[in-house]
Design an enzyme around this catalytic site. Structure first.
Site, PDB file in Angstrom:
ATOM      1  N   GLY A 133       0.402 -23.829  64.056  1.00  0.00           N
ATOM      2  CA  GLY A 133       1.868 -23.672  64.165  1.00  0.00           C
ATOM      3  C   GLY A 133       2.755 -23.639  65.064  1.00  0.00           C
ATOM      4  O   GLY A 133       2.387 -24.537  66.028  1.00  0.00           O
ATOM      5  N   SER A 134       3.845 -22.876  65.614  1.00  0.00           N
ATOM      6  CA  SER A 134       4.526 -22.792  66.431  1.00  0.00           C
ATOM      7  C   SER A 134       3.760 -22.965  67.684  1.00  0.00           C
ATOM      8  O   SER A 134       3.829 -23.693  68.497  1.00  0.00           O
ATOM      9  CB  SER A 134       5.517 -21.710  66.261  1.00  0.00           C
ATOM     10  N   ARG A 144      -8.030 -25.744  57.615  1.00  0.00           N
ATOM     11  CA  ARG A 144      -8.742 -26.085  56.498  1.00  0.00           C
ATOM     12  C   ARG A 144      -8.368 -27.637  56.153  1.00  0.00           C
ATOM     13  O   ARG A 144      -7.451 -28.278  56.551  1.00  0.00           O
ATOM     14  CB  ARG A 144      -7.940 -25.351  55.145  1.00  0.00           C
ATOM     15  N   SER A 181      -5.499 -28.826  54.933  1.00  0.00           N
ATOM     16  CA  SER A 181      -4.295 -28.779  55.532  1.00  0.00           C
ATOM     17  C   SER A 181      -3.376 -29.976  55.675  1.00  0.00           C
ATOM     18  O   SER A 181      -3.756 -30.951  56.083  1.00  0.00           O
ATOM     19  CB  SER A 181      -4.348 -28.186  56.919  1.00  0.00           C
ATOM     20  N   SER A 208      -1.653 -30.316  58.283  1.00  0.00           N
ATOM     21  CA  SER A 208      -1.695 -30.733  59.671  1.00  0.00           C
ATOM     22  C   SER A 208      -2.926 -31.474  59.915  1.00  0.00           C
ATOM     23  O   SER A 208      -3.040 -31.896  61.134  1.00  0.00           O
ATOM     24  CB  SER A 208      -1.709 -29.245  60.419  1.00  0.00           C
ATOM     25  N   ASP A 265      -0.643 -12.457  62.303  1.00  0.00           N
ATOM     26  CA  ASP A 265      -1.388 -11.284  62.284  1.00  0.00           C
ATOM     27  C   ASP A 265      -2.022 -10.963  61.046  1.00  0.00           C
ATOM     28  O   ASP A 265      -3.076 -10.530  61.049  1.00  0.00           O
ATOM     29  CB  ASP A 265      -0.407 -10.254  62.679  1.00  0.00           C
ATOM     30  N   HIS A 274      -1.070 -12.290  70.682  1.00  0.00           N
ATOM     31  CA  HIS A 274      -0.595 -10.938  70.431  1.00  0.00           C
ATOM     32  C   HIS A 274      -1.808  -9.876  69.981  1.00  0.00           C
ATOM     33  O   HIS A 274      -2.610 -10.360  69.351  1.00  0.00           O
ATOM     34  CB  HIS A 274       0.405 -11.227  68.769  1.00  0.00           C
ATOM     35  N   GLU A 295      11.236  -5.886  68.433  1.00  0.00           N
ATOM     36  CA  GLU A 295      11.447  -6.715  67.140  1.00  0.00           C
ATOM     37  C   GLU A 295      12.117  -5.745  66.115  1.00  0.00           C
ATOM     38  O   GLU A 295      13.304  -5.922  65.603  1.00  0.00           O
ATOM     39  CB  GLU A 295      10.105  -6.978  66.307  1.00  0.00           C
ATOM     40  N   GLU A 328      29.645 -15.542  65.768  1.00  0.00           N
ATOM     41  CA  GLU A 328      29.954 -15.758  67.424  1.00  0.00           C
ATOM     42  C   GLU A 328      28.711 -14.895  68.209  1.00  0.00           C
ATOM     43  O   GLU A 328      28.699 -15.070  69.356  1.00  0.00           O
ATOM     44  CB  GLU A 328      31.291 -15.201  67.628  1.00  0.00           C
TER      45      GLU A 328
END
Length: 333
Positions: free
Chosen positions: A28-29, A50, A53, A55, A85, A110, A197, A233
């Site tokens: 992912g990211s 997988r 997947s 990807s 997570d 993380h 967060e 804005e």
């Protein structure tokens, strides 16, 4: 308060991982950025996915050989887990844990699952964290420009007595030491990340914008004006703070805005707000939030999805969707 240690290029040696195989779980990211940056740094890397997947073929076209996570965990010396997570504990238990032989390295970006003991590694493996302080796209883009994104580094288990050297080498491999790597702990990273967060970046900010929008609309002002002034804005202000802090932001707004900022802002965000923030921080530190989120996932996320639907159907979202059609430049190429 102890002064934090910051490490740079001179403090890290890629040779610590040159002869090691690095497995990235997820694409992912963060996963795509870590894998590609390590590959470009001359590190032997594979991505765990997988086979079904979408990807899988993308990874192959980028010159990296993908593997099923089970095979990757057996093959790799360093296993960096970069999936969400809530998915990590099951994947760890089913596909990774059985392959953790003595002296392997388990890594995270993380600290949630380690700190709250959703993943409990055996004591004969090394556990570290390298957490870039930016999205994966930025980590990759800055690397290709010869720069880097700052990162956090933490050690949890140091069985082999070289985990810090390996972690710094990993950080160098993704470009983080070009900007600076700040040493912390799994506890501090996890608790500050969750607090930021919940109280500011996501929870606090979205609730503040929504409250401002609704206040103007309920007072009879056109929702289009309310959206522009209280939501749209926000990016202009945040971009200025991102680039140069509060001082730079205040340099570029009018004196009228500046006076309103300095005199009215503290009336909106006051000591009562800080009191509630402290309550939220205590819930994070005590594990109450983690327990709540873990139970929410095990129950199929009923509260989570209900709240998302409620937010998706607000007047602010309806008006914003209409106004964004007037601004084609917002769409990414």
């Amino acid at each position: 308060m102890n002064e934090v240690k910051i490490y740079y290029e001179k403090d890290a040696d890629l040779s610590w991982i040159k002869d090691k195989k690095v497995g990235i779980v997820g694409f992912g990211s963060q996963g795509h950025a870590h894998a590609l940056n390590l590959k470009d740094s001359g590190i032997k890397v594979s991505v765990g996915l997988r086979k079904s997947s979408q990807s899988w073929d993308i990874v192959k076209k980028l010159g990296i050989e993908p593997m099923e996570v089970d095979d990757l965990a057996q093959w790799a010396d360093i296993i960096m887990i970069l999936i969400p997570d809530e998915e990590q504990p099951a994947i760890y238990k089913e596909k990774i844990s059985k392959h953790l032989t003595k002296g392997k390295y388990l890594a995270f970006a993380h600290g949630f699952n380690i700190h709250f003991k959703q993943i409990v590694p055996p004591d004969y493996v090394n556990v570290f964290m390298v957490a870039p302080k930016g999205p994966g796209k930025l980590v990759r883009d800055e690397f290709t420009k010869g720069r880097g994104v700052p990162a956090l580094l933490a050690l949890y288990q140091d069985y082999s007595k070289d985990t810090k050297d390996v972690a710094l080498a990993y950080a160098k491999g993704i470009g983080a030491t070009r900007a600076g790597v700040i040493e912390t702990t799994f506890k501090d990273e996890t608790e500050t990340d969750l607090f930021g967060e919940q109280s500011v970046l996501c929870g606090g900010l979205t609730s503040l914008m929504r409250a401002g929008f609704e206040t103007l609309v309920e007072a009879g002002y056109p929702p289009e004006l309310a959206y522009f002034e209280c939501i749209h804005e926000m990016k202009l202000i945040v971009d200025l703070i991102y680039e140069g802090g509060f001082k730079m932001m205040r340099k570029f707004i009018s004196n009228t805005a500046k006076y309103g900022d300095l005199t009215r802002g503290p009336r909106v965000i006051d000591e009562n707000t800080k009191k509630r923030m402290k309550e939220i921080l205590e819930e994070i530190k005590s594990g109450k939030f983690a327990k709540e989120w873990i139970l929410e996932n095990s129950a199929g996320r009923p509260v989570f999805y209900s709240l998302l639907r409620e937010w998706d159907n607000t007047k602010a979202e309806e008006v914003g969707e209409k106004l964004r059609k007037m601004m084609p430049w917002l769409k990414k190429d």
